[in-house]
Scaffold this active site. Sequence first.
Site, PDB file in Angstrom:
ATOM      1  CG  ASP A   1      -8.897  -5.452   1.000  1.00 48.00           C
ATOM      2  OD1 ASP A   1      -8.336  -4.898   0.054  1.00 48.00           O
ATOM      3  OD2 ASP A   1      -8.717  -6.673   1.254  1.00 48.00           O
TER       4      ASP A   1
ATOM      5  CD  GLN B   1      -3.215   0.463   0.325  1.00 48.60           C
ATOM      6  OE1 GLN B   1      -3.621  -0.689   0.425  1.00 48.60           O
ATOM      7  NE2 GLN B   1      -3.750   1.317  -0.522  1.00 48.60           N
TER       8      GLN B   1
ATOM      9  CE  LYS C   1      -5.742  -3.906   2.698  1.00 50.40           C
ATOM     10  NZ  LYS C   1      -6.086  -3.382   1.369  1.00 50.40           N
TER      11      LYS C   1
ATOM     12  CB  THR D   1     -10.655  -0.842  -7.322  1.00 51.51           C
ATOM     13  OG1 THR D   1     -10.699  -0.099  -6.113  1.00 51.51           O
ATOM     14  CG2 THR D   1      -9.374  -1.647  -7.365  1.00 51.51           C
TER      15      THR D   1
ATOM     16  CE  LYS E   1      -2.243  -0.936  -3.994  1.00 54.44           C
ATOM     17  NZ  LYS E   1      -3.304  -1.911  -3.829  1.00 54.44           N
TER      18      LYS E   1
HETATM   19  P1  NDP Z   1     -14.808  -8.477  -2.305  1.00 58.38           P
HETATM   20  O1  NDP Z   1     -14.938  -9.039  -0.951  1.00 58.38           O
HETATM   21  O2  NDP Z   1     -15.829  -7.527  -2.823  1.00 58.38           O
HETATM   22  O3  NDP Z   1     -14.684  -9.657  -3.380  1.00 58.38           O
HETATM   23  C1  NDP Z   1     -13.684 -10.611  -3.292  1.00 58.38           C
HETATM   24  C2  NDP Z   1     -13.886 -11.629  -4.392  1.00 58.38           C
HETATM   25  O4  NDP Z   1     -12.757 -12.510  -4.422  1.00 58.38           O
HETATM   26  C3  NDP Z   1     -15.088 -12.516  -4.169  1.00 58.38           C
HETATM   27  O5  NDP Z   1     -15.601 -12.933  -5.394  1.00 58.38           O
HETATM   28  C4  NDP Z   1     -14.494 -13.688  -3.390  1.00 58.38           C
HETATM   29  O6  NDP Z   1     -15.222 -14.880  -3.479  1.00 58.38           O
HETATM   30  C5  NDP Z   1     -13.158 -13.826  -4.070  1.00 58.38           C
HETATM   31  N1  NDP Z   1     -12.177 -14.397  -3.120  1.00 58.38           N
HETATM   32  C6  NDP Z   1     -11.797 -13.880  -1.926  1.00 58.38           C
HETATM   33  N2  NDP Z   1     -10.919 -14.673  -1.306  1.00 58.38           N
HETATM   34  C7  NDP Z   1     -10.731 -15.717  -2.127  1.00 58.38           C
HETATM   35  C8  NDP Z   1      -9.952 -16.878  -2.059  1.00 58.38           C
HETATM   36  N3  NDP Z   1      -9.161 -17.140  -0.999  1.00 58.38           N
HETATM   37  N4  NDP Z   1      -9.990 -17.717  -3.120  1.00 58.38           N
HETATM   38  C9  NDP Z   1     -10.787 -17.447  -4.194  1.00 58.38           C
HETATM   39  N5  NDP Z   1     -11.553 -16.365  -4.299  1.00 58.38           N
HETATM   40  C10 NDP Z   1     -11.539 -15.528  -3.290  1.00 58.38           C
HETATM   41  O7  NDP Z   1     -13.340  -7.824  -2.346  1.00 58.38           O
HETATM   42  P2  NDP Z   1     -12.759  -6.733  -3.364  1.00 58.38           P
HETATM   43  O8  NDP Z   1     -13.342  -6.922  -4.711  1.00 58.38           O
HETATM   44  O9  NDP Z   1     -12.865  -5.421  -2.699  1.00 58.38           O
HETATM   45  O10 NDP Z   1     -11.217  -7.130  -3.365  1.00 58.38           O
HETATM   46  C11 NDP Z   1     -10.656  -8.063  -4.297  1.00 58.38           C
HETATM   47  C12 NDP Z   1      -9.160  -7.855  -4.369  1.00 58.38           C
HETATM   48  O11 NDP Z   1      -8.876  -6.509  -4.813  1.00 58.38           O
HETATM   49  C13 NDP Z   1      -8.387  -8.011  -3.052  1.00 58.38           C
HETATM   50  O12 NDP Z   1      -7.095  -8.531  -3.319  1.00 58.38           O
HETATM   51  C14 NDP Z   1      -8.254  -6.573  -2.561  1.00 58.38           C
HETATM   52  O13 NDP Z   1      -7.168  -6.418  -1.677  1.00 58.38           O
HETATM   53  C15 NDP Z   1      -8.003  -5.865  -3.892  1.00 58.38           C
HETATM   54  N6  NDP Z   1      -8.277  -4.439  -3.886  1.00 58.38           N
HETATM   55  C16 NDP Z   1      -9.507  -3.934  -3.556  1.00 58.38           C
HETATM   56  C17 NDP Z   1      -9.750  -2.576  -3.609  1.00 58.38           C
HETATM   57  C18 NDP Z   1     -11.106  -2.006  -3.368  1.00 58.38           C
HETATM   58  O14 NDP Z   1     -11.278  -0.792  -3.610  1.00 58.38           O
HETATM   59  N7  NDP Z   1     -12.082  -2.771  -2.936  1.00 58.38           N
HETATM   60  C19 NDP Z   1      -8.670  -1.624  -3.922  1.00 58.38           C
HETATM   61  C20 NDP Z   1      -7.429  -2.242  -4.349  1.00 58.38           C
HETATM   62  C21 NDP Z   1      -7.258  -3.603  -4.279  1.00 58.38           C
HETATM   63  P3  NDP Z   1     -16.086 -15.382  -2.199  1.00 58.38           P
HETATM   64  O15 NDP Z   1     -17.224 -14.419  -2.098  1.00 58.38           O
HETATM   65  O16 NDP Z   1     -16.487 -16.776  -2.539  1.00 58.38           O
HETATM   66  O17 NDP Z   1     -15.149 -15.306  -1.011  1.00 58.38           O
END
Ligand code: NDP
Length: 449
Positions: free
Chosen positions: A169, A114, A129, A212, A117
């Site tokens: 997150d 972070q 974080k 994002t 970034k």
């Molecule tokens: P959400 O909780 O909205 O979505 C996460 C998604 O990833 C879900 O579909 C989830 O599936 C899947 N997922 C989570 N853990 C696992 C796992 N161990 N194996 C397989 N699938 C998994 O999170 P975000 O969309 O906010 O975040 C996604 C990624 O983006 C993360 O790495 C986060 O750190 C990064 N990020 C997010 C930002 C933001 O603004 N939100 C900014 C920058 C980076 P399920 O529901 O089945 O768990």
Amino acid sequence: MKIANEYLAKVYADVEARNPGEPEFLQAVGEVLESLSPVADRRPDLIKAGVFDRIVEPERMITFRVSWVDDAGNVRVNRGYRVQFNSAIGPYKGGLRLHPSVNASVIKFLGFEQCFKNSLTTLPMGGGKGGSDFDPKGKSDGEIMRFCQSFMTELEKHIGQFTDVPAGDIGVGAREIGFMYGQYKRIRNEVTGVLTGKSISYGGSLARKEATGYGLCYFADEMLRAAGKSFEGKTVVISGSGNVAIYACEKATALGGKVVAMSDSSGYVVDPDGIKLDVIKQIKEVERGRIVEYAKRVPTASFHEGCRGIWTVPCDIALPCATQNELDLDGAKALVANGCIAVAEGANMPSTPDAVEYFQANKVLFAPAKASNAGGVATSGLEMSQNSLRMSWSFEEVDEKLHGIMKNIYAAAAAAAKEYGCEGNLVAGANIAGFLKIADAMLWQGIAY
Ligand code: NDP
């Protein structure tokens, strides 16, 4: 780790000795130090001032008990974390993750990433974080609220609009931010922009939810254009179906791509006709359901168990948007064999180091997370500005600023790569460009921090 510079190799060995059992943190530090070798070769002043040694150690790591009561009246206990990694260029800033896989290593890797970034966004934000090993899946709204209130009852002692500004997150969206913000306000009796990702009705920013995913596609578009290509007519595969994945799908489609697969942790769906985003949004944003539902509702789609198989779906562009280390060497080989031309990371550190190496060796355009997913935190920075100004900008104004920021990040990463002898390597370019600004600020501020 192949760290060419001898001094940095020693810094890494010290980090390894000091942080045993923290593989994700070591992976993130190793990757950055590997890229910084040409900087260390040219900048003995940074070595003398101990900048490399200091930047890999968090300024502060807070661990705390979070106890709450479930709907059946049982007392439950989770562990909460906040790492305040580096405040050289601004208040700590970074999201909160609620997922059973959360531990000190995961939080420290995310906090470390972070810092760079946030520096790349050019906004004044340091790196932090946090989160907890609490699993929001299957919990009632009441349970989520009680957990979030208990979590904030401790966290509020350590944060503030000028100190540390958390956001969402994995597992933390507008609902959780709302419960946490309410508790902060209740305890502190102050209305400030202490969290970002808030709902619009009480100080959130338009376009933060989309930022994002949109930013990821703006960055990928810049990278494609520099190579004389674009999203137009391309087949796209996106892992995940959460906040980042959904809005990446929306923007990739708007830019002329066809998204044919998305996933969650149970499996992935393939829809050769193109993913119908309204169906995904209904299942994921409204019903909080599983992705298998998509295949039940859309006749052209099929569901496949297990999430790693998604990389075997043929595509031109892959956007990993779920979680760390979800795209390994096997996935990279499958993508390359199927003719994939570009990979842009939406999740944090979704590609394993050998997968990244394989993409680069096979001339796949590769956008590293700390550059390509910086649009979320950049827009959080814009939310902080709006809160301080006591005003709000239109969706178009925020989106335009976001677009400009992502273009600049691409240009900065590409220019740094060229200047330090690794033209075209955006991993190195992003690490170097992000690092140099923090290093300069640390030099100005003396040794204690
Ligand atoms: P959400 O909780 O909205 O979505 C996460 C998604 O990833 C879900 O579909 C989830 O599936 C899947 N997922 C989570 N853990 C696992 C796992 N161990 N194996 C397989 N699938 C998994 O999170 P975000 O969309 O906010 O975040 C996604 C990624 O983006 C993360 O790495 C986060 O750190 C990064 N990020 C997010 C930002 C933001 O603004 N939100 C900014 C920058 C980076 P399920 O529901 O089945 O768990």
